[in-house]
Design an enzyme around this catalytic site. Structure first.
Site, PDB file in Angstrom:
ATOM      1  N   ASP A  78      40.016  51.147  40.783  1.00 42.05           N
ATOM      2  CA  ASP A  78      39.020  50.426  41.581  1.00 42.05           C
ATOM      3  C   ASP A  78      39.000  50.972  43.004  1.00 42.05           C
ATOM      4  O   ASP A  78      37.949  51.068  43.643  1.00 42.05           O
ATOM      5  CB  ASP A  78      39.324  48.924  41.583  1.00 42.05           C
ATOM      6  CG  ASP A  78      38.061  48.074  41.563  1.00 42.05           C
ATOM      7  OD1 ASP A  78      37.119  48.398  42.305  1.00 42.05           O
ATOM      8  OD2 ASP A  78      38.007  47.093  40.794  1.00 42.05           O
ATOM      9  N   HIS A 129      36.527  53.787  44.108  1.00 45.37           N
ATOM     10  CA  HIS A 129      35.196  53.499  44.667  1.00 45.37           C
ATOM     11  C   HIS A 129      35.241  53.562  46.192  1.00 45.37           C
ATOM     12  O   HIS A 129      34.391  54.181  46.833  1.00 45.37           O
ATOM     13  CB  HIS A 129      34.724  52.109  44.236  1.00 45.37           C
ATOM     14  CG  HIS A 129      34.396  51.990  42.787  1.00 45.37           C
ATOM     15  ND1 HIS A 129      33.396  52.712  42.182  1.00 45.37           N
ATOM     16  CD2 HIS A 129      34.931  51.207  41.815  1.00 45.37           C
ATOM     17  CE1 HIS A 129      33.328  52.390  40.901  1.00 45.37           C
ATOM     18  NE2 HIS A 129      34.250  51.475  40.653  1.00 45.37           N
ATOM     19  N   SER A 159      33.085  41.005  38.721  1.00 45.76           N
ATOM     20  CA  SER A 159      32.722  42.293  39.325  1.00 45.76           C
ATOM     21  C   SER A 159      32.079  42.151  40.692  1.00 45.76           C
ATOM     22  O   SER A 159      32.185  43.048  41.533  1.00 45.76           O
ATOM     23  CB  SER A 159      31.752  43.042  38.406  1.00 45.76           C
ATOM     24  OG  SER A 159      32.188  43.043  37.077  1.00 45.76           O
ATOM     25  N   HIS A 216      40.145  39.581  36.518  1.00 43.31           N
ATOM     26  CA  HIS A 216      40.007  40.651  37.507  1.00 43.31           C
ATOM     27  C   HIS A 216      39.078  40.144  38.599  1.00 43.31           C
ATOM     28  O   HIS A 216      37.902  39.886  38.347  1.00 43.31           O
ATOM     29  CB  HIS A 216      39.417  41.890  36.820  1.00 43.31           C
ATOM     30  CG  HIS A 216      39.104  43.031  37.739  1.00 43.31           C
ATOM     31  ND1 HIS A 216      39.918  44.132  37.869  1.00 43.31           N
ATOM     32  CD2 HIS A 216      38.046  43.259  38.560  1.00 43.31           C
ATOM     33  CE1 HIS A 216      39.374  44.989  38.728  1.00 43.31           C
ATOM     34  NE2 HIS A 216      38.236  44.478  39.165  1.00 43.31           N
ATOM     35  N   HIS A 268      37.518  40.013  42.812  1.00 42.55           N
ATOM     36  CA  HIS A 268      37.186  40.749  44.032  1.00 42.55           C
ATOM     37  C   HIS A 268      37.129  39.777  45.204  1.00 42.55           C
ATOM     38  O   HIS A 268      36.956  38.571  45.029  1.00 42.55           O
ATOM     39  CB  HIS A 268      35.850  41.482  43.876  1.00 42.55           C
ATOM     40  CG  HIS A 268      35.973  42.782  43.145  1.00 42.55           C
ATOM     41  ND1 HIS A 268      36.171  43.980  43.782  1.00 42.55           N
ATOM     42  CD2 HIS A 268      35.948  43.061  41.818  1.00 42.55           C
ATOM     43  CE1 HIS A 268      36.252  44.951  42.877  1.00 42.55           C
ATOM     44  NE2 HIS A 268      36.124  44.418  41.676  1.00 42.55           N
TER      45      HIS A 268
END
Length: 363
Positions: free
Chosen positions: A22, A25, A175, A204, A206
Site C-alpha cells: 500500500d 502508492h 479502500s 483493512h 485507511h
C-alpha cells in the site's frame, strides 16, 4: 479450511504490515532493494508475522495506467523472502491486472500468502485464482474492496463466494477510509456470521477520516482475526492504520499480536520513515476521499492531473466520489479534469464579459 492458516495459538489477531505494498502508492512505486531489505528486516525483528510486498496495484500493476515500478516487484518479493527469518511474505493480485503466471512466479520467489482483491460486488471473478492458489499450496486471503458501498448482508454474500472458492480469510476492505465505527462492526459481524468456521474475517482500514485505529478495534471486537496496517501510516490516501499505534492500543486492551511495541515503534521511526517521500497527511484531499468515498490510490493520480490541467485536486476527488469511480478507473480523472477546466474557463469568461459591459445605467 482455517486449520492450516499461519496463526500462532498465542495470538488473538494476526497482523499484516502493508507498508511495502500500500505504501507503494504513496511512493509512486519507487522502492529500492535497499529500502525493502531494511524495512523487512526491521518488521521481522519486531515480530510482524506477515509482510505484504508488491506494486501498489498488485502483481502486474507496473504499467502506464497505474505507474511503473522502479524495481521489478518479483525481485522485491524474492529479496523480502530471503531477508525475513520468521515473517511470511504476502503478495496482492487483482484479477485482470495480475495473471495466474504471476502467482506462480511470486510463489517461486518465496511468497506464501496470496491475497486476491476484487471490487466488493465482483467476488466471482476471483474463483479461478483462489482455486489455483490453493492447488499450489498457498495460503489465501480475499479482499472485498470499497466495502462501504454495499450493505453488510450483500457483502457477506460476496464473502461466501470467495470462501467457497478456497479463500481462507475474507477482508472487509475500507479502500476509501469512508467507514465509521458501526459501519465496520456491522460488516465484520455479518461476515463472521456467514462464514463461521469456513474462513476467518479480516479488516483493512485507511486514515482518510482519521479512524483507521478505531475502526480496526471495532473490527476485532466484532470477530476479525486478521488486521492490516502500515508502519507510519505508509499507504495510499492519508495512509493505513499505523501498525505501531495499533500495537500500542491492542496491548492496552489485551489483544495479543506477538509484536513488540517498542521494536515496532523503532522500526517506524528509524527505518520506515526515512524511506517515505513525505509523511502521509490527513489533509483536505485525503478528507475529501474519506468523506466522498473515493478509492485511496486515486490521490496521487488526482494530484498529477490537477497539476497537468490546472484544476483543484480536491474538486477532482469529490467528483470522482460523486460518480462512484472504483479502482481501475483512474483514467476517468482526466475527463473530470477537462470538465472542471472548461467550467473554470467559462466562469472566467463570464466574469470578464460582465466587467467589460459594466452595470446598465439607470435612466
Amino acid at each position: 479450511m482455517t486449520s492450516d492458516i499461519f496463526f500462532d495459538p498465542i495470538w488473538d489477531v494476526r497482523m499484516t504490515d502493508t507498508s511495502l505494498r500500500d505504501g507503494s502508492h504513496h511512493k509512486r512505486h519507487q522502492f529500492t532493494k535497499d529500502e525493502v531489505g531494511a524495512i523487512v528486516a526491521a518488521l521481522d525483528t519486531a515480530g510482524v508475522p506477515v509482510i505484504e510486498v508488491t506494486h501498489g496495484d498488485g502483481l502486474g500493476g507496473s504499467s502506464f495506467n497505474y505507474g511503473f515500478s522502479k524495481t521489478p516487484e518479483q525481485e522485491l518479493i524474492k529479496l523480502a523472502a530471503e531477508t525475513a527469518k520468521e515473517a511470511k511474505i504476502a503478495f496482492l493480485m487483482l484479477p485482470g491486472v495480475g495473471t495466474k503466471e504471476d502467482i506462480k512466479e511470486a510463489q517461486n520467489n518465496g511468497g506464501s500468502i496470496c491475497r486476491i482483491a476484487t471490487h466488493c460486488t465482483e467476488a466471482d471473478v476471483s474463483i479461478q485464482h483462489f482455486g489455483l492458489a490453493r492447488e499450489l499450496g498457498l495460503e489465501t486471503v480475499g479482499f472485498l474492496m470499497m466495502s462501504h458501498t454495499i450493505p453488510p448482508e450483500k457483502l457477506a454474500q460476496q464473502a461466501r463466494i470467495m470462501a467457497d472458492a478456497g479463500c481462507q480469510c475474507v477482508y472487509v476492505v475500507d479502500s476509501a477510509g469512508a467507514l465509521v465505527l458501526e459501519g465496520v462492526r456491522d460488516r465484520v459481524a455479518a461476515l463472521v456470521a456467514e462464514l463461521g468456521d469456513d474462513a476467518q474475517v479480516g479488516f483493512h482500514g485507511h486514515e482518510n477520516l482519521g479512524l483507521g485505529v478505531a475502526n480496526s478495534v471495532e473490527a476485532v471486537r466484532a470477530g476479525a482475526k486478521q488486521i492490516d496496517g502500515s508502519c507510519r501510516r505508509f499507504g495510499a490516501g492519508a495512509g493505513n492504520a499505523p501498525v505501531e499505534a495499533l500495537i500500542g492500543v491492542f496491548d492496552k486492551i489485551g489483544v495479543k499480536t506477538g509484536i513488540d511495541f517498542f521494536d515496532i515503534a523503532d522500526a517506524a521511526e528509524e527505518v520506515v520513515a526515512p524511506a517515505m517521500p513525505a509523511e502521509c497527511l490527513l489533509d483536505r484531499n485525503a478528507l475529501i476521499m474519506g468523506y466522498s468515498g473515493v478509492y485511496s490510490s486515486f490521490l496521487k493520480h488526482a494530484i498529477r492531473q490537477s497539476e497537468r490541467y490546472g484544476v483543484p485536486a480536491h474538486q477532482l476527488l469529490h467528483r470522482a466520489g460523486q460518480r462512484k469511480l472504483i479502482g481501475g478507473q483512474e483514467d476517468q480523472l482526466i475527463d473530470i479534469a477537462l470538465e472542471i477546466k472548461r467550467e473554470m474557463e467559462s466562469d472566467a469568461a463570464g466574469r470578464q464579459s460582465h466587467a467589460i459591459g459594466g452595470s446598465p445605467r439607470k435612466g
